[in-house]
Design a protein around this motif. Structure first.
Motif, PDB file in Angstrom:
ATOM      1  N   ILE A 139     -95.593  42.479  29.606  1.00 17.78           N
ATOM      2  CA  ILE A 139     -94.758  41.502  30.416  1.00 17.78           C
ATOM      3  C   ILE A 139     -95.019  40.078  29.867  1.00 17.78           C
ATOM      4  N   ASN A 140     -94.344  39.640  29.247  1.00 13.43           N
ATOM      5  CA  ASN A 140     -94.351  38.496  28.800  1.00 13.43           C
ATOM      6  C   ASN A 140     -94.211  37.393  29.793  1.00 13.43           C
ATOM      7  N   VAL A 141     -94.904  36.514  30.526  1.00  8.68           N
ATOM      8  CA  VAL A 141     -94.514  35.840  31.357  1.00  8.68           C
ATOM      9  C   VAL A 141     -94.912  34.153  30.744  1.00  8.68           C
ATOM     10  N   HIS A 142     -95.226  34.135  29.758  1.00  6.33           N
ATOM     11  CA  HIS A 142     -95.305  32.981  28.950  1.00  6.33           C
ATOM     12  C   HIS A 142     -94.073  32.051  28.675  1.00  6.33           C
ATOM     13  N   ASP A 143     -93.370  33.130  28.119  1.00  9.71           N
ATOM     14  CA  ASP A 143     -91.772  32.272  27.890  1.00  9.71           C
ATOM     15  C   ASP A 143     -91.037  31.934  28.879  1.00  9.71           C
ATOM     16  N   ILE A 144     -91.415  32.243  30.231  1.00  4.32           N
ATOM     17  CA  ILE A 144     -90.395  31.777  31.432  1.00  4.32           C
ATOM     18  C   ILE A 144     -91.018  30.668  31.877  1.00  4.32           C
TER      19      ILE A 144
END
Length: 71
Positions: A30-35
């Motif tokens: 789950i990519n939370v970095h980009d948000i």
């Protein structure tokens, strides 16, 4: 940074490694970095105290993203 690699480049490299690792082990990544990025691809100052540690608002957005995977 002493080696000519920016903080964002290091983060991107680590995130790519983590995604590739998760893919190879059939683990959800789950990519939370980009948000948390602004329009320039930098950590949005609304979500950080000093460019590193995340604020309550940043954690709120991370939590909202993670909750999508629990429904």
């Amino acid at each position: 940074m002493g080696n000519g690699i920016s903080g964002n480049e290091k983060i991107d490299k680590v995130n790519k490694y983590l995604k590739d690792f998760c893919d190879s082990k059939k683990i959800n990544y789950i990519n939370v970095h980009d948000i948390l990025l602004d329009k320039n691809g930098e950590l949005c100052w609304d979500y950080t105290r000093e460019g590193l540690h995340i604020t309550d608002l940043g954690y709120h957005h991370i939590t909202m993203e993670l909750l999508k995977y629990f429904n």
